[in-house]
Scaffold this motif. Structure first.
Motif, mmCIF file in Angstrom:
data_model
loop_
_atom_site.group_PDB
_atom_site.id
_atom_site.type_symbol
_atom_site.label_atom_id
_atom_site.label_comp_id
_atom_site.label_asym_id
_atom_site.label_seq_id
_atom_site.Cartn_x
_atom_site.Cartn_y
_atom_site.Cartn_z
ATOM 1 N N VAL A 71 1.071 -1.350 0.335
ATOM 2 C CA VAL A 71 0.154 -0.232 -0.027
ATOM 3 C C VAL A 71 0.758 1.090 -0.314
ATOM 4 N N GLY A 72 0.568 2.134 -0.645
ATOM 5 C CA GLY A 72 1.460 3.694 -1.265
ATOM 6 C C GLY A 72 0.648 4.545 -0.515
ATOM 7 N N GLY A 86 5.884 9.892 -1.495
ATOM 8 C CA GLY A 86 5.361 8.621 -0.379
ATOM 9 C C GLY A 86 5.899 8.502 0.301
ATOM 10 N N THR A 87 4.829 7.326 1.112
ATOM 11 C CA THR A 87 5.458 5.767 1.844
ATOM 12 C C THR A 87 4.544 4.563 1.216
ATOM 13 N N ILE A 153 -2.898 2.016 -4.508
ATOM 14 C CA ILE A 153 -2.238 3.624 -4.424
ATOM 15 C C ILE A 153 -3.599 4.434 -3.756
ATOM 16 N N MET A 154 -3.303 5.092 -2.283
ATOM 17 C CA MET A 154 -4.138 5.465 -1.589
ATOM 18 C C MET A 154 -3.799 6.995 -2.045
ATOM 19 N N LEU A 162 -6.221 3.667 -6.615
ATOM 20 C CA LEU A 162 -5.928 2.733 -7.793
ATOM 21 C C LEU A 162 -5.532 1.522 -6.917
ATOM 22 N N GLY A 163 -5.632 0.232 -7.262
ATOM 23 C CA GLY A 163 -5.544 -0.686 -7.173
ATOM 24 C C GLY A 163 -5.025 -2.075 -7.845
ATOM 25 N N LEU A 164 -4.067 -2.781 -7.917
ATOM 26 C CA LEU A 164 -3.633 -3.379 -9.247
ATOM 27 C C LEU A 164 -4.043 -5.191 -8.012
ATOM 28 N N SER A 165 -4.257 -5.986 -8.705
ATOM 29 C CA SER A 165 -4.400 -7.440 -7.974
ATOM 30 C C SER A 165 -3.564 -8.687 -9.208
#
Length: 359
Positions: A71-72, A86-87, A153-154, A162-165
């Motif tokens: 998670v970003g 970011g972190t 990505i938050m 955005l999310g990627l699986s």
């Protein structure tokens, strides 16, 4: 059952012939302490005396995704097609796995059936499960395969932008494998499904084990249709707006449309419906009651995992014979607690709720 006793039971299921000294070395405790824990497990009825024969306590089964989450978190509003500062946070994830961990932390004896590779991520998942007392021994373990990973990505509000699986490993989950778990599924107090599982697996389990309560989390709009043919068997269906629209073919233009949407699901056989509405709360419905519950105000650190905590809360409360409204209310409390922590599952969930372990 204490956390340490749960850890010992998981080890004994995998290696029933392990010695007390080996247990002590593995857990990094004294051999005398192991003896005390084993004696307690025998007195509580979890072990049938010497030989470490396990007397299986009542349990529930979660059949769903287990993966590593990356998670970003951004330091400023995201700029697309550019590098953002970011972190990064790496944690245990997967809808099914998150639900299962929450249930364990709520004090329920839980088995997770998932798919795990033999890479570093897979070893991390196995080690973490053993530490928290989550039984994953009935999962499918595959050699030379990467464990699934989810990247999120938050945005600046700590909500997912955005999310990627990467979850191709679940395509190898076969009917032949799940049929070997017949006795495990048949004896479960209830079965929890998520749509990370292939449609053929969801169909098989729902068709053959609907005498148990079936809870289903639709997971994502892209996967929701996998549950289309098993709606008639579901005891609880948990969906968000998008998933509900995809499954029903109806559109939600205003909140008054939620009643029509819930009625659709009831007509096809779903007993209890929970439609999550983000910051607006949850709409719940069955043939007796329906209504809204507003979310609790909380400081949001990470939205990943809140829905899974909500689902676990509903399951836990329902198994305590609470009403749908009471179950949804408890689920909302679990979600609020989880929102305030950077991990997908709040490690102190039970303490925050001030409830006692009931194994």
């Amino acid at each position: 059952m204490t956390k340490r006793e749960q850890e010992i039971l998981v080890i004994l299921k995998e290696n029933p012939l392990i010695s007390q000294q080996e247990l002590a070395d593995l857990l990094e405790i004294k051999r005398s302490s192991v003896g005390v824990h084993l004696s307690n497990l025998i007195n509580k009825g979890y072990l049938k005396g010497k030989g470490y024969i396990i007397n299986e306590a009542p349990y529930l089964v979660v059949l769903g995704g287990a993966n590593i989450d990356i998670v970003g978190f951004t330091d400023a509003p995201l700029i697309l097609k550019d590098s953002n500062q970011g972190t990064l946070k790496i944690s245990m994830g997967g809808v099914g796995r998150n639900i299962a961990e929450n249930l364990v932390r709520l004090g329920l004896n839980t088995k997770l059936i998932s798919v795990i590779g033999d890479d570093t991520n897979g070893h991390q998942l196995k080690s973490h499960s053993q530490q928290i007392g989550l039984d994953i021994l009935d999962s499918l373990f595959l050699k030379n395969q990467p464990t699934s990973v989810h990247l999120a990505i938050m945005d600046e509000h700590n909500d997912m932008a955005l999310g990627l699986s990467a979850m191709n490993i679940y395509n190898q989950f076969s009917l032949a494998f799940i049929k070997k778990k017949h006795e495990i599924l048949q004896k479960a107090k209830c079965i929890v499904l998520d749509t990370n599982m292939p449609k053929i697996i969801l169909d098989e389990v729902a068709t053959n084990y609907h005498s148990q309560k079936l809870f289903l989390d639709a997971v994502a709009g892209s996967k929701a249709l996998r549950a289309k043919d098993i709606l008639q068997f579901l005891y609880v269906l948990k969906v968000n707006r998008l998933e509900a629209e995809i499954l029903s073919g109806l559109r939600i233009k205003k909140n008054t449309d939620l009643l029509k949407l819930a009625n659709y699901f009831h007509k096809v056989g779903v007993k209890n419906v929970c439609i999550t509405l983000g910051g607006e709360g949850v709409y719940y419905s069955n043939h007796k009651i329906k209504g809204y519950i507003q979310p609790k105000k909380t400081s949001v650190i990470n939205t990943n995992g809140a829905g899974d905590a909500f689902m676990a809360g509903i399951i836990f409360s329902d198994l305590q014979n609470k009403s749908l409204k009471e179950s949804v209310t408890f689920g909302m409390t679990c979600a609020a607690i989880t929102l305030s922590h950077e991990d997908n599952v709040h490690p102190d969930l039970q303490q925050k709720l001030n409830i006692q372990t009931k194994n």
